[in-house]
Design a protein around this motif. Structure first.
Motif, PDB file in Angstrom:
ATOM      1  N   ARG A  49       3.924 -18.795  15.439  1.00  0.00           N
ATOM      2  CA  ARG A  49       4.281 -19.597  16.599  1.00  0.00           C
ATOM      3  C   ARG A  49       5.804 -19.686  16.745  1.00  0.00           C
ATOM      4  O   ARG A  49       6.343 -19.683  17.851  1.00  0.00           O
ATOM      5  N   ARG A  50       6.489 -19.749  15.621  1.00  0.00           N
ATOM      6  CA  ARG A  50       7.949 -19.820  15.647  1.00  0.00           C
ATOM      7  C   ARG A  50       8.544 -18.572  16.287  1.00  0.00           C
ATOM      8  O   ARG A  50       9.488 -18.655  17.075  1.00  0.00           O
ATOM      9  N   ASN A  51       7.985 -17.419  15.961  1.00  0.00           N
ATOM     10  CA  ASN A  51       8.448 -16.157  16.556  1.00  0.00           C
ATOM     11  C   ASN A  51       8.224 -16.168  18.064  1.00  0.00           C
ATOM     12  O   ASN A  51       9.099 -15.773  18.844  1.00  0.00           O
ATOM     13  N   TYR A  52       7.052 -16.630  18.482  1.00  0.00           N
ATOM     14  CA  TYR A  52       6.741 -16.707  19.909  1.00  0.00           C
ATOM     15  C   TYR A  52       7.726 -17.608  20.641  1.00  0.00           C
ATOM     16  O   TYR A  52       8.247 -17.246  21.705  1.00  0.00           O
ATOM     17  N   LEU A  53       7.983 -18.792  20.075  1.00  0.00           N
ATOM     18  CA  LEU A  53       8.890 -19.737  20.728  1.00  0.00           C
ATOM     19  C   LEU A  53      10.302 -19.165  20.812  1.00  0.00           C
ATOM     20  O   LEU A  53      11.009 -19.376  21.801  1.00  0.00           O
ATOM     21  N   ARG A  54      10.705 -18.433  19.788  1.00  0.00           N
ATOM     22  CA  ARG A  54      12.022 -17.798  19.822  1.00  0.00           C
ATOM     23  C   ARG A  54      12.075 -16.740  20.930  1.00  0.00           C
ATOM     24  O   ARG A  54      13.083 -16.603  21.621  1.00  0.00           O
ATOM     25  N   CYS A 103      -1.899  -5.915  27.587  1.00  0.00           N
ATOM     26  CA  CYS A 103      -0.678  -5.186  27.233  1.00  0.00           C
ATOM     27  C   CYS A 103      -0.287  -5.354  25.766  1.00  0.00           C
ATOM     28  O   CYS A 103       0.740  -4.802  25.336  1.00  0.00           O
ATOM     29  N   GLY A 104      -1.078  -6.118  25.011  1.00  0.00           N
ATOM     30  CA  GLY A 104      -0.766  -6.277  23.603  1.00  0.00           C
ATOM     31  C   GLY A 104       0.286  -7.323  23.311  1.00  0.00           C
ATOM     32  O   GLY A 104       0.982  -7.244  22.291  1.00  0.00           O
ATOM     33  N   ILE A 105       0.416  -8.329  24.193  1.00  0.00           N
ATOM     34  CA  ILE A 105       1.435  -9.368  24.034  1.00  0.00           C
ATOM     35  C   ILE A 105       0.761 -10.689  23.651  1.00  0.00           C
ATOM     36  O   ILE A 105      -0.008 -11.245  24.439  1.00  0.00           O
ATOM     37  N   PRO A 106       1.028 -11.206  22.448  1.00  0.00           N
ATOM     38  CA  PRO A 106       0.439 -12.493  22.049  1.00  0.00           C
ATOM     39  C   PRO A 106       1.222 -13.654  22.660  1.00  0.00           C
ATOM     40  O   PRO A 106       2.452 -13.654  22.655  1.00  0.00           O
ATOM     41  N   THR A 107       0.508 -14.622  23.202  1.00  0.00           N
ATOM     42  CA  THR A 107       1.149 -15.804  23.759  1.00  0.00           C
ATOM     43  C   THR A 107       0.539 -17.060  23.124  1.00  0.00           C
ATOM     44  O   THR A 107      -0.391 -16.979  22.328  1.00  0.00           O
ATOM     45  N   LEU A 108       1.070 -18.219  23.501  1.00  0.00           N
ATOM     46  CA  LEU A 108       0.773 -19.453  22.769  1.00  0.00           C
ATOM     47  C   LEU A 108      -0.714 -19.826  22.718  1.00  0.00           C
ATOM     48  O   LEU A 108      -1.196 -20.212  21.648  1.00  0.00           O
ATOM     49  N   ARG A 165      31.195 -17.856  26.900  1.00  0.00           N
ATOM     50  CA  ARG A 165      30.352 -17.666  25.713  1.00  0.00           C
ATOM     51  C   ARG A 165      28.913 -18.094  25.977  1.00  0.00           C
ATOM     52  O   ARG A 165      27.973 -17.485  25.447  1.00  0.00           O
ATOM     53  N   VAL A 166      28.733 -19.133  26.792  1.00  0.00           N
ATOM     54  CA  VAL A 166      27.379 -19.574  27.140  1.00  0.00           C
ATOM     55  C   VAL A 166      26.683 -18.502  27.979  1.00  0.00           C
ATOM     56  O   VAL A 166      25.505 -18.198  27.788  1.00  0.00           O
ATOM     57  N   VAL A 167      27.427 -17.913  28.899  1.00  0.00           N
ATOM     58  CA  VAL A 167      26.872 -16.877  29.766  1.00  0.00           C
ATOM     59  C   VAL A 167      26.487 -15.647  28.957  1.00  0.00           C
ATOM     60  O   VAL A 167      25.367 -15.133  29.055  1.00  0.00           O
ATOM     61  N   SER A 168      27.411 -15.144  28.136  1.00  0.00           N
ATOM     62  CA  SER A 168      27.138 -13.933  27.360  1.00  0.00           C
ATOM     63  C   SER A 168      26.014 -14.162  26.362  1.00  0.00           C
ATOM     64  O   SER A 168      25.202 -13.268  26.101  1.00  0.00           O
ATOM     65  N   SER A 169      25.930 -15.382  25.808  1.00  0.00           N
ATOM     66  CA  SER A 169      24.854 -15.704  24.870  1.00  0.00           C
ATOM     67  C   SER A 169      23.495 -15.650  25.553  1.00  0.00           C
ATOM     68  O   SER A 169      22.520 -15.132  24.996  1.00  0.00           O
ATOM     69  N   ALA A 170      23.414 -16.167  26.783  1.00  0.00           N
ATOM     70  CA  ALA A 170      22.146 -16.142  27.526  1.00  0.00           C
ATOM     71  C   ALA A 170      21.715 -14.706  27.806  1.00  0.00           C
ATOM     72  O   ALA A 170      20.541 -14.351  27.633  1.00  0.00           O
ATOM     73  N   PHE A 171      22.649 -13.862  28.223  1.00  0.00           N
ATOM     74  CA  PHE A 171      22.315 -12.467  28.514  1.00  0.00           C
ATOM     75  C   PHE A 171      21.871 -11.736  27.250  1.00  0.00           C
ATOM     76  O   PHE A 171      20.922 -10.959  27.263  1.00  0.00           O
ATOM     77  N   ALA A 172      22.590 -11.988  26.141  1.00  0.00           N
ATOM     78  CA  ALA A 172      22.250 -11.325  24.882  1.00  0.00           C
ATOM     79  C   ALA A 172      20.861 -11.738  24.408  1.00  0.00           C
ATOM     80  O   ALA A 172      20.065 -10.903  23.955  1.00  0.00           O
ATOM     81  N   ARG A 173      20.556 -13.031  24.529  1.00  0.00           N
ATOM     82  CA  ARG A 173      19.246 -13.513  24.087  1.00  0.00           C
ATOM     83  C   ARG A 173      18.127 -12.930  24.943  1.00  0.00           C
ATOM     84  O   ARG A 173      17.049 -12.607  24.436  1.00  0.00           O
ATOM     85  N   LEU A 174      18.375 -12.787  26.233  1.00  0.00           N
ATOM     86  CA  LEU A 174      17.383 -12.182  27.114  1.00  0.00           C
ATOM     87  C   LEU A 174      17.058 -10.765  26.656  1.00  0.00           C
ATOM     88  O   LEU A 174      15.882 -10.391  26.503  1.00  0.00           O
ATOM     89  N   CYS A 175      18.093  -9.967  26.406  1.00  0.00           N
ATOM     90  CA  CYS A 175      17.888  -8.579  25.979  1.00  0.00           C
ATOM     91  C   CYS A 175      17.209  -8.498  24.610  1.00  0.00           C
ATOM     92  O   CYS A 175      16.290  -7.701  24.394  1.00  0.00           O
ATOM     93  N   GLU A 176      17.673  -9.339  23.677  1.00  0.00           N
ATOM     94  CA  GLU A 176      17.100  -9.327  22.334  1.00  0.00           C
ATOM     95  C   GLU A 176      15.614  -9.695  22.345  1.00  0.00           C
ATOM     96  O   GLU A 176      14.796  -9.102  21.628  1.00  0.00           O
ATOM     97  N   SER A 177      15.261 -10.669  23.169  1.00  0.00           N
ATOM     98  CA  SER A 177      13.860 -11.105  23.240  1.00  0.00           C
ATOM     99  C   SER A 177      12.971 -10.028  23.852  1.00  0.00           C
ATOM    100  O   SER A 177      11.832  -9.823  23.419  1.00  0.00           O
ATOM    101  N   GLU A 178      13.483  -9.341  24.863  1.00  0.00           N
ATOM    102  CA  GLU A 178      12.726  -8.238  25.461  1.00  0.00           C
ATOM    103  C   GLU A 178      12.518  -7.119  24.440  1.00  0.00           C
ATOM    104  O   GLU A 178      11.436  -6.544  24.343  1.00  0.00           O
ATOM    105  N   LEU A 179      13.562  -6.807  23.669  1.00  0.00           N
ATOM    106  CA  LEU A 179      13.454  -5.769  22.645  1.00  0.00           C
ATOM    107  C   LEU A 179      12.449  -6.175  21.567  1.00  0.00           C
ATOM    108  O   LEU A 179      11.639  -5.358  21.120  1.00  0.00           O
ATOM    109  N   ASP A 180      12.503  -7.446  21.165  1.00  0.00           N
ATOM    110  CA  ASP A 180      11.591  -7.943  20.137  1.00  0.00           C
ATOM    111  C   ASP A 180      10.149  -7.877  20.613  1.00  0.00           C
ATOM    112  O   ASP A 180       9.252  -7.439  19.881  1.00  0.00           O
ATOM    113  N   GLN A 181       9.920  -8.282  21.859  1.00  0.00           N
ATOM    114  CA  GLN A 181       8.561  -8.259  22.403  1.00  0.00           C
ATOM    115  C   GLN A 181       8.050  -6.834  22.524  1.00  0.00           C
ATOM    116  O   GLN A 181       6.905  -6.537  22.174  1.00  0.00           O
TER     117      GLN A 181
END
Length: 328
Positions: free
Chosen positions: A162-167, A235-240, A135-151
């Motif tokens: 800032r909360r969105n960025y940190l997430r 590239c239009g990506i906001p960072t901290l 579950r830890v492994v699958s959660s890490a992979f899912a979060r990676l994909c979700e964050s890329e999609l969100d960005q």
């Protein structure tokens, strides 16, 4: 890997085995992308994720060297695949001073090359990883994909919280660092609290690492970085640093930076990027970002001391220090 691990010959030796495993796995790729992928996996990264697996795998009495090499190889291949896909999204021509897979073969073939790396990582997974909670492994992979999609979906929107960025960076970067530290400790099949403490250490390292990487996009040398500074902005990506600068500007009742970035489309004009870099620095965005990176580092140090393992403590502490003062 370059010279990054010269002061840790044992880790360097183990990482050479990880590299050999990945290269052997990639060597049977289709001839059209084989050499491109081999060049990509040999491109001189620090191999931080498999190194973390190796370091935390010492937190026990079992001899698990082969398992650690294999798990480190799996995580590194997933990371390498994410870089290929990142470069497609960013239309990046260079990474670490070399032409990207995207630049060499185009978007369509680069997508397939990244997918090939992911598929081969799954092939290396035996399904019998000792002590590792799937579950830890699958959660890490899912979060990676979700964050890329969100960005990607939010590309061009510089006014996120800032909360969105940190997430985002928690999923994009910290999730694999956390998985790496957790996996090494979990392979020992010891106290699960130790494995979860390592997970927290990896998370904090990943957050600090990504924030530092985002800072370098504002302050680094293009020659050392192997890419242009201000690339995220372009590239239009906001960072901290930018988000802190926008907050400071709002408190001052000013809107020069906000006005500059409103109603613009990526890729930004070089003149706009240059002005935004200057304003972000003047508004203290870089300095505030550095303070937050430091706070993540301090949180990790508190957990590292609780591991009660001098060698692991030394190696993790040295790694944090090197990464927090790096210029590339």
């Amino acid at each position: 890997m370059a010279d990054f691990w010269n002061d840790e010959p044992t880790i360097q030796s183990h990482l050479s085995l990880v590299s050999a495993t990945i290269e052997q796995t990639v060597a049977n790729a289709h001839g059209f992308i084989r050499q491109v992928l081999l060049d990509h996996v040999k491109s001189g990264g620090k191999m931080l994720r498999p190194a973390l697996v190796m370091i935390t795998s010492k937190l026990g009495e079992h001899e698990i060297h082969d398992d650690a090499v294999r798990v480190g190889s799996i995580i590194e291949m997933i990371h390498l695949a994410s870089l290929v896909h990142d470069d497609i999204i960013d239309t990046a021509e260079k990474r670490r001073g070399q032409a990207t897979v995207f630049a060499r073969v185009g978007a369509k073939q680069a997508v397939l090359a990244g997918d090939f790396l992911l598929a081969k990582a799954l092939v290396l997974t035996s399904g019998k990883e000792r002590g590792i909670d799937s579950r830890v492994v699958s959660s890490a992979f899912a979060r990676l994909c979700e964050s890329e999609l969100d960005q990607d979906a939010g590309q061009g929107n510089f006014f996120i919280s800032r909360r969105n960025y940190l997430r985002r960076i928690a999923g994009k970067t910290a999730s694999l660092f956390a998985l790496s530290c957790y996996a090494g400790a979990a392979l020992q099949e010891g106290d699960p609290l130790v494995a979860m403490r390592c997970h927290r250490i990896g998370y904090c390292l990943g957050m600090a690492f990504q924030i530092q990487d985002d800072i370098l996009d504002y302050t680094g040398s293009a020659d050392k970085l192997g890419k242009q500074t201000g690339n995220d902005l372009r590239c239009g990506i906001p960072t901290l640093p930018l988000l802190y600068a926008l907050e400071a500007e709002q408190e001052q009742g000013n809107d020069r930076l906000r006005s500059l970035l409103e109603n613009v489309q990526a890729p930004l004009h070089p003149r706009t990027v240059k002005q935004a870099l200057v304003l972000t620095d003047e508004l203290g965005g870089v300095q505030k970002a550095q303070l937050l990176a430091e706070s993540y580092k301090n949180r990790a140090f508190a957990d590292i001391r609780l591991l009660n393992h001098p060698e692991v403590e030394r190696q993790l502490t040295n790694l944090f220090t090197k990464l927090s003062t790096r210029s590339v």
